[in-house]
Design a protein around this motif. Structure first.
Motif, PDB file in Angstrom:
ATOM      1  N   ARG A 103      38.478  49.916  51.102  1.00  0.00           N
ATOM      2  CA  ARG A 103      37.699  49.119  52.048  1.00  0.00           C
ATOM      3  C   ARG A 103      37.531  49.875  53.366  1.00  0.00           C
ATOM      4  NH1 ARG A 103      40.481  46.027  48.713  1.00  0.00           N
ATOM      5  NH2 ARG A 103      42.442  46.724  49.655  1.00  0.00           N
ATOM      6  N   PRO A 104      36.931  51.050  53.321  1.00  0.00           N
ATOM      7  CA  PRO A 104      36.832  51.869  54.535  1.00  0.00           C
ATOM      8  C   PRO A 104      36.039  51.207  55.652  1.00  0.00           C
ATOM      9  CG  PRO A 104      35.422  52.749  52.789  1.00  0.00           C
ATOM     10  CD  PRO A 104      36.293  51.708  52.155  1.00  0.00           C
ATOM     11  N   GLU A 105      35.123  50.321  55.297  1.00  0.00           N
ATOM     12  CA  GLU A 105      34.337  49.661  56.335  1.00  0.00           C
ATOM     13  C   GLU A 105      35.171  48.679  57.151  1.00  0.00           C
ATOM     14  OE1 GLU A 105      33.993  47.069  52.682  1.00  0.00           O
ATOM     15  OE2 GLU A 105      33.984  49.221  53.130  1.00  0.00           O
ATOM     16  N   GLN A 106      36.268  48.166  56.559  1.00  0.00           N
ATOM     17  CA  GLN A 106      37.136  47.220  57.253  1.00  0.00           C
ATOM     18  C   GLN A 106      38.304  47.901  57.953  1.00  0.00           C
ATOM     19  OE1 GLN A 106      36.441  43.994  57.339  1.00  0.00           O
ATOM     20  NE2 GLN A 106      34.772  43.998  55.849  1.00  0.00           N
ATOM     21  N   ASP A 146      27.805  53.492  54.892  1.00  0.00           N
ATOM     22  CA  ASP A 146      27.111  54.670  54.347  1.00  0.00           C
ATOM     23  C   ASP A 146      26.286  55.364  55.429  1.00  0.00           C
ATOM     24  OD1 ASP A 146      28.195  54.139  51.892  1.00  0.00           O
ATOM     25  OD2 ASP A 146      26.383  53.208  51.056  1.00  0.00           O
ATOM     26  N   ALA A 147      25.637  54.567  56.281  1.00  0.00           N
ATOM     27  CA  ALA A 147      24.818  55.158  57.340  1.00  0.00           C
ATOM     28  C   ALA A 147      25.675  55.977  58.305  1.00  0.00           C
ATOM     29  CB  ALA A 147      24.067  54.057  58.096  1.00  0.00           C
ATOM     30  N   LYS A 148      26.865  55.492  58.606  1.00  0.00           N
ATOM     31  CA  LYS A 148      27.762  56.241  59.485  1.00  0.00           C
ATOM     32  C   LYS A 148      28.215  57.539  58.830  1.00  0.00           C
ATOM     33  CE  LYS A 148      29.586  52.235  61.966  1.00  0.00           C
ATOM     34  NZ  LYS A 148      30.781  51.383  62.223  1.00  0.00           N
ATOM     35  N   ILE A 149      28.618  57.428  57.568  1.00  0.00           N
ATOM     36  CA  ILE A 149      29.094  58.614  56.845  1.00  0.00           C
ATOM     37  C   ILE A 149      27.999  59.664  56.735  1.00  0.00           C
ATOM     38  CG2 ILE A 149      29.900  59.441  54.592  1.00  0.00           C
ATOM     39  CD1 ILE A 149      31.342  56.734  54.281  1.00  0.00           C
ATOM     40  N   GLU A 150      26.769  59.222  56.525  1.00  0.00           N
ATOM     41  CA  GLU A 150      25.642  60.140  56.329  1.00  0.00           C
ATOM     42  C   GLU A 150      25.011  60.609  57.638  1.00  0.00           C
ATOM     43  OE1 GLU A 150      23.066  57.911  53.787  1.00  0.00           O
ATOM     44  OE2 GLU A 150      24.559  57.801  52.164  1.00  0.00           O
ATOM     45  N   GLY A 151      25.565  60.174  58.767  1.00  0.00           N
ATOM     46  CA  GLY A 151      25.056  60.625  60.054  1.00  0.00           C
ATOM     47  C   GLY A 151      23.759  59.980  60.482  1.00  0.00           C
ATOM     48  N   ARG A 152      23.449  58.801  59.937  1.00  0.00           N
ATOM     49  CA  ARG A 152      22.198  58.129  60.297  1.00  0.00           C
ATOM     50  C   ARG A 152      22.372  57.157  61.454  1.00  0.00           C
ATOM     51  NH1 ARG A 152      20.814  54.961  56.526  1.00  0.00           N
ATOM     52  NH2 ARG A 152      22.344  55.361  54.876  1.00  0.00           N
ATOM     53  N   ILE A 153      23.544  57.141  62.061  1.00  0.00           N
ATOM     54  CA  ILE A 153      23.780  56.388  63.294  1.00  0.00           C
ATOM     55  C   ILE A 153      24.211  57.413  64.332  1.00  0.00           C
ATOM     56  CG2 ILE A 153      25.098  54.570  64.423  1.00  0.00           C
ATOM     57  CD1 ILE A 153      25.451  53.234  61.725  1.00  0.00           C
ATOM     58  N   GLY A 154      23.329  57.712  65.267  1.00  0.00           N
ATOM     59  CA  GLY A 154      23.615  58.768  66.225  1.00  0.00           C
ATOM     60  C   GLY A 154      22.539  58.816  67.288  1.00  0.00           C
ATOM     61  N   LYS A 155      21.910  59.957  67.436  1.00  0.00           N
ATOM     62  CA  LYS A 155      20.862  60.118  68.443  1.00  0.00           C
ATOM     63  C   LYS A 155      19.515  60.231  67.752  1.00  0.00           C
ATOM     64  CE  LYS A 155      19.708  62.765  72.588  1.00  0.00           C
ATOM     65  NZ  LYS A 155      20.116  63.885  73.470  1.00  0.00           N
ATOM     66  N   SER A 183      18.729  52.944  53.145  1.00  0.00           N
ATOM     67  CA  SER A 183      18.998  54.373  52.986  1.00  0.00           C
ATOM     68  C   SER A 183      17.990  55.240  53.724  1.00  0.00           C
ATOM     69  CB  SER A 183      19.007  54.750  51.501  1.00  0.00           C
ATOM     70  OG  SER A 183      17.740  54.496  50.914  1.00  0.00           O
ATOM     71  N   SER A 184      16.888  54.635  54.180  1.00  0.00           N
ATOM     72  CA  SER A 184      15.868  55.381  54.915  1.00  0.00           C
ATOM     73  C   SER A 184      15.903  55.103  56.416  1.00  0.00           C
ATOM     74  CB  SER A 184      14.469  55.023  54.386  1.00  0.00           C
ATOM     75  OG  SER A 184      14.342  55.325  53.013  1.00  0.00           O
ATOM     76  N   ILE A 185      16.900  54.317  56.873  1.00  0.00           N
ATOM     77  CA  ILE A 185      16.930  53.881  58.266  1.00  0.00           C
ATOM     78  C   ILE A 185      17.866  54.768  59.087  1.00  0.00           C
ATOM     79  CG2 ILE A 185      17.440  51.965  59.817  1.00  0.00           C
ATOM     80  CD1 ILE A 185      16.836  50.055  57.541  1.00  0.00           C
ATOM     81  N   TRP A 186      17.382  55.149  60.285  1.00  0.00           N
ATOM     82  CA  TRP A 186      18.151  55.918  61.252  1.00  0.00           C
ATOM     83  C   TRP A 186      18.227  55.119  62.553  1.00  0.00           C
ATOM     84  CZ3 TRP A 186      19.659  61.238  60.330  1.00  0.00           C
ATOM     85  CH2 TRP A 186      19.281  61.707  59.070  1.00  0.00           C
ATOM     86  N   PHE A 187      19.416  55.066  63.168  1.00  0.00           N
ATOM     87  CA  PHE A 187      19.624  54.261  64.377  1.00  0.00           C
ATOM     88  C   PHE A 187      19.958  55.152  65.572  1.00  0.00           C
ATOM     89  CE2 PHE A 187      20.747  51.460  60.873  1.00  0.00           C
ATOM     90  CZ  PHE A 187      20.230  50.230  61.240  1.00  0.00           C
ATOM     91  N   ASN A 188      19.333  54.864  66.703  1.00  0.00           N
ATOM     92  CA  ASN A 188      19.766  55.475  67.954  1.00  0.00           C
ATOM     93  C   ASN A 188      20.952  54.660  68.486  1.00  0.00           C
ATOM     94  OD1 ASN A 188      19.437  57.456  70.080  1.00  0.00           O
ATOM     95  ND2 ASN A 188      18.865  55.736  71.371  1.00  0.00           N
TER      96      ASN A 188
END
Length: 441
Positions: free
Chosen positions: A210-213, A237-246, A364-369
């Motif tokens: 449960r890595p998310e918890q 998954d988004a954090k692991i894949e680097g899709r939450i950043g700049k 899986s296609s979403i990137w967050f600033n």
């Protein structure tokens, strides 16, 4: 008085040293904070009794339906760990008190019994455990009851909690404060010299399964996802894949503002907005906004001040509903403010579930600033199903603080998919689309 050594996790030694009005500790599971505060409460009761000071030590929680929900067992266990305390206290099935009757322990739930605390008599100390959900109103009622003082002492408030949300009343009052009379420390499992082997196995199990918890449960982080959250795995998954950043704005591509419409007034639903660009197959989430009880002009001003004057404002179906008094809708008001608008038709029964599934397909296609969407990410991580615990069935999405941002995000996913759906309808004989494809920018 006989001198004795009391063992505490090193991080708590300063917390219990010197004078204070409030002593606090926060952190994850296995830190030893609850056991330590229980031990120090009974030690403090012993010190009061030996000094011929009489009164009540109150152990409180926000929710306490019975003594089984209280800190009674922790207090009993703390007494049983120290021989000199066993000699001083009398332990019954439902009570703890000193044999000389000078000091007694009381237990209360702040959600139901807060008013009765005022009449409990001389409060020497109050320890509030599991304090994260305690409301600011409860703190305002409780704190003035701790007014006793004498030579070299005063009635203190002790507070322990596992962090959940950064805007909780307990965080604002006792963690993020410059008051020198508040002594506090963050303490986690690695700070506990007596961390049990059983908890170590549990910790490693959560880390693997449960890595998310894990950061919230064990490291005392705020909850970014909760158990049963619709998008928990997707955010991890988004954090692991680097899709939450700049993520930077593309000046050549269209901006879209996705709304969930609230109202005005202190008890109105919040208005939430996501700023998004569709670039190729990527969804770039640039910004997030939420405000409660504010008029439309406030939201419009935020869009303009943030550089989103050219954004297409995409509204849910009620965006075209006219106000009964002023005969104006959000759609027409935004158009009057020189914004382009698009209203998504009512999706009917099951609309919330449709939005959730659309987000899951798209994630899986979403990137967050990250810097500008932190509050929105918190909402997506919290958004979860309401359950009937007695019957063990789901009741659909829980309508709470997180649902407004989640609904606006779901609207974005629906809008993203709309051209493809319309294209399929046209290809197989359905009505043709009159919307401009997002692929055009």
């Amino acid at each position: 008085m006989t001198a004795v050594n009391i063992e505490l996790p090193p991080k708590l030694i300063d917390v219990f040293s010197g004078d204070a009005d409030v002593r606090a500790a926060w952190g994850g599971r296995g830190s030893g904070k609850t056991r330590s505060f229980a031990k120090m409460a009974v030690v403090r009761g012993y010190i009061f009794g030996m000094a011929d000071i009489s009164g009540i030590i109150l152990c409180a929680r926000q929710f306490m339906n019975s003594l089984e929900d209280s800190s009674l067992e922790e207090i009993k266990r703390a007494i049983e760990d120290e021989p000199f305390l066993k000699d001083y206290y009398e332990i019954g099935e439902k009570y703890v008190r000193s044999k000389d009757r000078r000091v007694s322990f009381a237990f209360a739930g702040l959600d139901r019994n807060i008013a009765s605390i005022k009449s409990k008599g001389r409060l020497l100390l109050c320890w509030v455990d599991e304090a994260e959900p305690v409301t600011d109103e409860a703190w305002r009622t409780l704190i003035p009851t701790l007014r006793e003082e004498g030579e070299g002492w005063n009635a203190e408030l002790w507070v322990t909690w596992n962090p959940l949300r950064k805007d909780a009343a307990v965080e604002k009052r006792f963690r993020f404060t410059d008051n020198p009379r508040v002594k506090g420390a963050e303490i986690n499992w690695r700070d506990n010299p007596k961390f049990p082997a059983k908890l170590e196995r549990d910790r490693l199990g959560d880390l693997a399964e449960r890595p998310e918890q894990y950061p919230h449960v064990w490291d005392g982080d705020y909850a970014t996802v909760i158990d049963g959250a619709y998008f928990a795995k997707h955010l991890t998954d988004a954090k692991i894949e680097g899709r939450i950043g700049k993520v930077a704005k593309d000046p050549l591509m269209a901006l879209r503002a996705y709304w969930d419409i609230g109202g005005t007034g202190a008890k109105a639903d919040a208005t939430a907005i996501w700023i998004v660009q569709f670039i190729g197959r990527e969804v770039r989430v640039l910004d997030h906004y939420e405000a409660q009880g504010q008029p439309l002009a406030t939201h419009v001003q935020w869009l303009r001040d943030s550089g989103y004057s050219s954004a297409l404002c995409v509204l849910p179906h009620d965006g075209s509903t006219k106000d009964k008094v002023h005969d104006v809708s959000f759609e027409t008001a935004l158009q009057d403010a020189e914004f382009e608008t698009d209203v998504i038709p009512n999706q009917g029964a099951g609309a919330a579930k449709m939005r959730i599934e659309a987000v899951r397909r798209l994630f899986s296609s979403i990137w967050f600033n990250e810097a500008t969407t932190e509050g929105g990410l918190d909402a997506l991580g919290w958004y979860h199903e309401k359950k009937d615990e007695k019957r063990g069935i789901g009741l659909g999405p829980n309508h709470d603080w997180a649902s407004h941002s989640a609904d606006a995000f779901g609207l974005m996913a629906i809008h993203y998919e709309q051209p493809r759906i319309q294209s399929r309808q046209s290809r197989y004989g359905g009505r043709s689309s009159s919307s401009t494809s997002w692929m055009a920018g």
